[in-house]
Write a protein that holds these residues in place. Structure first.
Motif, PDB file in Angstrom:
ATOM      1  N   LYS A   1      38.475  37.864 -95.510  1.00 31.30           N
ATOM      2  CA  LYS A   1      37.586  38.075 -96.240  1.00 31.30           C
ATOM      3  C   LYS A   1      36.837  36.451 -96.312  1.00 31.30           C
ATOM      4  CE  LYS A   1      38.831  41.369 -99.882  1.00 31.30           C
ATOM      5  NZ  LYS A   1      39.820  41.247-100.677  1.00 31.30           N
ATOM      6  N   SER A   2      37.715  35.471 -95.892  1.00 33.13           N
ATOM      7  CA  SER A   2      36.697  34.532 -95.641  1.00 33.13           C
ATOM      8  C   SER A   2      37.438  33.401 -94.193  1.00 33.13           C
ATOM      9  CB  SER A   2      36.792  33.604 -96.905  1.00 33.13           C
ATOM     10  OG  SER A   2      37.971  33.198 -97.163  1.00 33.13           O
ATOM     11  N   PRO A   3      36.793  32.333 -94.139  1.00 32.71           N
ATOM     12  CA  PRO A   3      37.560  31.185 -93.019  1.00 32.71           C
ATOM     13  C   PRO A   3      38.697  31.238 -93.496  1.00 32.71           C
ATOM     14  CG  PRO A   3      35.237  30.492 -93.092  1.00 32.71           C
ATOM     15  CD  PRO A   3      35.513  31.543 -94.674  1.00 32.71           C
ATOM     16  N   ARG A   4      39.538  30.890 -92.112  1.00 27.88           N
ATOM     17  CA  ARG A   4      40.817  30.894 -92.332  1.00 27.88           C
ATOM     18  C   ARG A   4      41.234  30.013 -91.413  1.00 27.88           C
ATOM     19  NH1 ARG A   4      43.934  35.429 -92.582  1.00 27.88           N
ATOM     20  NH2 ARG A   4      42.051  36.261 -94.430  1.00 27.88           N
ATOM     21  N   SER A   5      41.901  28.922 -91.144  1.00 32.61           N
ATOM     22  CA  SER A   5      42.798  27.771 -90.777  1.00 32.61           C
ATOM     23  C   SER A   5      43.482  27.989 -88.977  1.00 32.61           C
ATOM     24  CB  SER A   5      43.166  26.814 -91.015  1.00 32.61           C
ATOM     25  OG  SER A   5      43.923  27.374 -91.821  1.00 32.61           O
ATOM     26  N   THR A   6      44.123  30.072 -89.181  1.00 29.96           N
ATOM     27  CA  THR A   6      44.441  30.097 -88.074  1.00 29.96           C
ATOM     28  C   THR A   6      43.289  30.594 -87.020  1.00 29.96           C
ATOM     29  OG1 THR A   6      44.420  32.285 -89.420  1.00 29.96           O
ATOM     30  CG2 THR A   6      46.675  31.158 -89.338  1.00 29.96           C
ATOM     31  N   VAL A   7      42.337  30.555 -87.604  1.00 32.88           N
ATOM     32  CA  VAL A   7      40.924  30.653 -85.842  1.00 32.88           C
ATOM     33  C   VAL A   7      41.080  29.291 -85.303  1.00 32.88           C
ATOM     34  CG1 VAL A   7      39.383  31.315 -85.603  1.00 32.88           C
ATOM     35  CG2 VAL A   7      40.436  33.006 -87.113  1.00 32.88           C
ATOM     36  N   GLY A   8      40.329  29.343 -84.051  1.00 33.94           N
ATOM     37  CA  GLY A   8      40.304  28.463 -83.106  1.00 33.94           C
ATOM     38  C   GLY A   8      38.838  29.078 -82.560  1.00 33.94           C
ATOM     39  N   MET A   9      37.737  28.437 -82.970  1.00 33.77           N
ATOM     40  CA  MET A   9      36.445  28.683 -82.201  1.00 33.77           C
ATOM     41  C   MET A   9      35.682  27.996 -80.952  1.00 33.77           C
ATOM     42  SD  MET A   9      33.824  30.116 -85.049  1.00 33.77           S
ATOM     43  CE  MET A   9      33.466  31.570 -84.792  1.00 33.77           C
ATOM     44  N   ALA A  10      35.696  28.214 -79.679  1.00 37.68           N
ATOM     45  CA  ALA A  10      34.441  27.525 -78.995  1.00 37.68           C
ATOM     46  C   ALA A  10      33.689  28.265 -78.405  1.00 37.68           C
ATOM     47  CB  ALA A  10      35.568  27.579 -77.791  1.00 37.68           C
ATOM     48  N   PHE A  11      32.390  26.923 -78.111  1.00 36.90           N
ATOM     49  CA  PHE A  11      30.773  28.126 -77.903  1.00 36.90           C
ATOM     50  C   PHE A  11      30.180  27.237 -76.348  1.00 36.90           C
ATOM     51  CE2 PHE A  11      31.301  26.983 -82.900  1.00 36.90           C
ATOM     52  CZ  PHE A  11      31.330  28.007 -83.248  1.00 36.90           C
ATOM     53  N   GLN A  12      29.608  28.829 -75.922  1.00 38.43           N
ATOM     54  CA  GLN A  12      28.609  27.944 -74.961  1.00 38.43           C
ATOM     55  C   GLN A  12      27.916  26.780 -75.252  1.00 38.43           C
ATOM     56  OE1 GLN A  12      24.950  30.541 -73.761  1.00 38.43           O
ATOM     57  NE2 GLN A  12      24.899  29.527 -72.411  1.00 38.43           N
ATOM     58  N   ASN A  13      27.946  26.069 -76.199  1.00 40.55           N
ATOM     59  CA  ASN A  13      27.269  24.472 -76.622  1.00 40.55           C
ATOM     60  C   ASN A  13      28.713  24.167 -77.194  1.00 40.55           C
ATOM     61  OD1 ASN A  13      26.773  22.422 -77.739  1.00 40.55           O
ATOM     62  ND2 ASN A  13      24.485  23.071 -78.843  1.00 40.55           N
ATOM     63  N   PRO A  14      29.281  22.751 -76.306  1.00 47.38           N
ATOM     64  CA  PRO A  14      30.718  22.891 -76.231  1.00 47.38           C
ATOM     65  C   PRO A  14      30.538  21.521 -78.376  1.00 47.38           C
ATOM     66  CG  PRO A  14      29.894  20.969 -74.766  1.00 47.38           C
ATOM     67  CD  PRO A  14      28.464  22.323 -75.079  1.00 47.38           C
ATOM     68  N   VAL A  15      29.082  20.878 -77.913  1.00 48.24           N
ATOM     69  CA  VAL A  15      28.828  20.578 -79.478  1.00 48.24           C
ATOM     70  C   VAL A  15      30.437  19.727 -80.272  1.00 48.24           C
ATOM     71  CG1 VAL A  15      27.965  22.015 -81.195  1.00 48.24           C
ATOM     72  CG2 VAL A  15      30.190  22.174 -81.475  1.00 48.24           C
ATOM     73  N   LEU A  16      29.783  18.816 -79.558  1.00 44.96           N
ATOM     74  CA  LEU A  16      31.268  17.909 -78.845  1.00 44.96           C
ATOM     75  C   LEU A  16      30.811  16.844 -80.044  1.00 44.96           C
ATOM     76  CD1 LEU A  16      32.961  17.467 -75.508  1.00 44.96           C
ATOM     77  CD2 LEU A  16      33.739  19.071 -77.977  1.00 44.96           C
ATOM     78  N   LEU A  17      31.045  15.429 -80.840  1.00 45.95           N
ATOM     79  CA  LEU A  17      30.445  14.816 -82.099  1.00 45.95           C
ATOM     80  C   LEU A  17      30.126  13.233 -80.867  1.00 45.95           C
ATOM     81  CD1 LEU A  17      32.643  15.422 -84.515  1.00 45.95           C
ATOM     82  CD2 LEU A  17      30.590  16.780 -83.854  1.00 45.95           C
ATOM     83  N   GLU A  18      28.877  13.147 -80.733  1.00 50.02           N
ATOM     84  CA  GLU A  18      28.578  12.332 -79.564  1.00 50.02           C
ATOM     85  C   GLU A  18      29.055  10.915 -79.969  1.00 50.02           C
ATOM     86  OE1 GLU A  18      27.113  12.505 -77.406  1.00 50.02           O
ATOM     87  OE2 GLU A  18      26.624  14.849 -77.534  1.00 50.02           O
ATOM     88  N   TRP A  19      30.016  10.656 -81.609  1.00 51.40           N
ATOM     89  CA  TRP A  19      30.277   8.918 -81.739  1.00 51.40           C
ATOM     90  C   TRP A  19      31.448   8.873 -81.800  1.00 51.40           C
ATOM     91  CZ3 TRP A  19      27.722  13.183 -84.394  1.00 51.40           C
ATOM     92  CH2 TRP A  19      28.587  14.061 -85.458  1.00 51.40           C
ATOM     93  N   ARG A  20      32.191   9.868 -81.215  1.00 48.15           N
ATOM     94  CA  ARG A  20      33.783  10.115 -80.963  1.00 48.15           C
ATOM     95  C   ARG A  20      34.620   9.845 -79.878  1.00 48.15           C
ATOM     96  NH1 ARG A  20      37.209  13.638 -85.844  1.00 48.15           N
ATOM     97  NH2 ARG A  20      35.687  12.654 -87.778  1.00 48.15           N
TER      98      ARG A  20
END
Lengths: 253, 264
Positions: free
Chosen positions: B73-92
């Motif tokens: 019914k809501s997001p749960r931390s037992t899920v991992g997601m990856a997309f076509q766009n790697p969306v890495l944080l450029e400053w890290r």
């Protein structure tokens, strides 16, 4: 290579000063018509104390106005960046407000808060400089790719966490771009008010008294002091940008 | 029921400017624990909607999504997601990027263990020595590897991959396919992979679901016996060629360009 970077601008500056001095000398302009660089130093030494006192007034009021603009601008930017409705509501208002030439607002504010020198000056510095900050923050937030949000949201992160961990740092390059514009604007605002406000304070008032007395050396001395202050403020922002948003700069490869 | 993911009779309609858009229609998909389900289908058939439903980012209008015996019914931390766009944080740094989920999800790991876990995953996907690099210093394939590590760092039960290799060139993609098998052998998870690439679905999935055109349901399900990590040559066996032909035909049906009778 490094030496060249220092020497070339230095030579350019000296050539400019010589050209200026010659121009005044060749035309035989007296002091009440045009100042020459050699007049500046006496002006500084004569009014040294005033320059320090007034320079400080101009500086701190600009900075306070700018800080206010950062706080309010960031807040408005956040509101507009996160809510489509608020963006539609606020954007035309902001654009309209920004379109009014601030030089016309200065006399109004000067009259409204006559005598409240610090308040009216800070107010103008703020009013003139918050717009670019608000716009850049709102654009930075509203153009955040949905995947960035999903990455954290799918783990159950709150909106606040998403803002601190992703949205805010990702907006910093745009924010600092706007801040470079805003710092110059705030400085203009402060000086406008100082010149217009009767019995004003700061370097603008010193400039105004130079004008009243046709003291060109003093006026030019103020101009150059203002330029130095402006450059210092600008490079403080650039230094902060290097520290907080340096990652956005790509190393040339 | 031994299924880790159960999508039961799910229908969903979006309200758009152009009127309601009916994307999912009585969709049923089940993935057993440790399974890897590849979902293929024509463009715009609601595959990405499916990932958002499993992740709990959306609630379906009708039907239910169950994860590990609990209704989502809501997001749960037992899920991992990856997309076509790697969306890495450029400053890290890459390491800090991979550790991001551990800052959100409650974890028992100490700080040192977290670093070790991230380093282990990076080494597993072949990014050893890149821990301190910034994302902008990495190639597209390497960024996608790092993104994969980030989606696994909190040991999720379910890994949702939404066309993660779609933007990569063919050779890099095949490299990453093999990396996926390596990762799955070391770090067991239950996976859902959205893809446009039928060969990819055959190589990675032990179950391939073909979605129909919009509004989508599970039009065809193919089970592929899984006997350990596959190698690229497995894609060039007569068996694989036959499966590929079936899937291609099913896609054509889903696109409305063929009918079931055209087969054979």
């Amino acid at each position: 290579m490094k030496l060249q970077k220092v020497i070339v601008p230095l030579i350019a500056m000296v050539v400019f000063l010589i050209f200026w001095e010659l121009l005044v000398w060749v035309n035989g302009w007296p002091n009440y018509k045009m100042a020459s660089p050699s007049d500046l130093w006496p002006a500084y030494t004569r009014y040294a104390e005033l320059f320090i006192i007034y320079g400080w007034q101009t500086l701190w009021r600009t900075v306070v106005g700018l800080l206010l603009a950062i706080v309010v601008g960031t807040f408005i930017g956040m509101v507009m960046g996160f809510s489509r409705v608020m963006r539609d509501a606020l954007y035309p208002l902001l654009v309209g407000f920004n379109a009014v030439p601030k030089a016309t607002v200065v006399p109004i504010v000067a009259l409204m808060f006559v005598g409240a020198h610090d308040f009216n000056t800070v107010l103008i510095a703020f009013m003139i400089s918050f717009f670019p900050i608000a716009v850049s923050v709102s654009i930075g937030l509203s153009t955040l790719e949905p995947e960035y949000r999903d990455i954290l949201r799918s783990l159950g992160a709150s909106n606040m966490t998403i803002f601190w961990k992703i949205a805010l740092p990702k907006t910093l390059p745009e924010f600092f771009g706007a801040l470079k514009v805003a710092v110059t604007l705030a400085f203009i605002g402060t000086n406008l008010m100082e010149i217009v406000s009767p019995h004003g304070r700061g370097l603008g008032a010193l400039f105004d008294s130079g004008k009243t007395n046709s003291d060109y050396p003093l006026m030019f001395a103020v101009l150059i002091a203002l330029a130095v202050l402006g450059i210092v403020l600008y490079y403080i922002v650039v230094a902060l940008e290097r520290i907080f948003a340096g990652w956005a700069e790509r190393n040339p490869t | 029921m031994g299924n880790l993911i159960d999508i039961k009779d799910v229908s969903h309609t979006f309200a758009t400017d152009g009127g309601p858009l009916h994307v999912l229609d009585h969709l049923n998909i089940s993935v057993p624990e440790g399974g890897f389900c590849a979902v293929v289908g024509p463009s715009g058939c609601g595959k990405s909607t499916l990932t958002r439903l499993i992740a709990g980012l959306m609630i379906p209008d009708e039907g239910e999504v169950w994860l590990h015996g609990e209704r989502v019914k809501s997001p749960r931390s037992t899920v991992g997601m990856a997309f076509q766009n790697p969306v890495l944080l450029e400053w890290r740094s890459i390491l800090k990027n991979v550790m991001l989920p551990l800052e959100i999800v409650p974890t028992k790991l100490t700080r040192k263990q977290q670093v070790e876990r991230a380093e282990f995953l990076l080494a597993l996907v072949g990014l050893e020595g890149f821990e301190d690099k910034k994302p902008s210093e990495l190639s597209g394939g390497m960024r996608q590897r790092a993104s994969l590590c980030r989606s696994l760092v909190h040991s999720p039960e379910v890994l949702i991959l939404d066309e993660p290799f779609g933007a990569l060139d063919a050779f890099t993609r095949e490299d990453l396919w093999q990396t996926m098998h390596k990762v799955k052998a070391e770090e067991p998870f239950t996976g859902v992979l959205i893809t446009h690439d039928l060969r990819e679905s055959l190589f990675l999935g032990d179950q391939v679901v073909v979605m129909s055109g919009r509004p989508a349901h599970a039009q065809y399900v193919m089970d592929i016996p899984f006997d350990g990590p596959r190698v690229l040559d497995d894609l060039y066996t007569p068996e694989s060629a036959e499966r590929l032909a079936i899937l291609r035909h099913q896609i054509e049906i889903a696109q409305g360009r063929a009918t079931a009778e055209d087969a054979a």
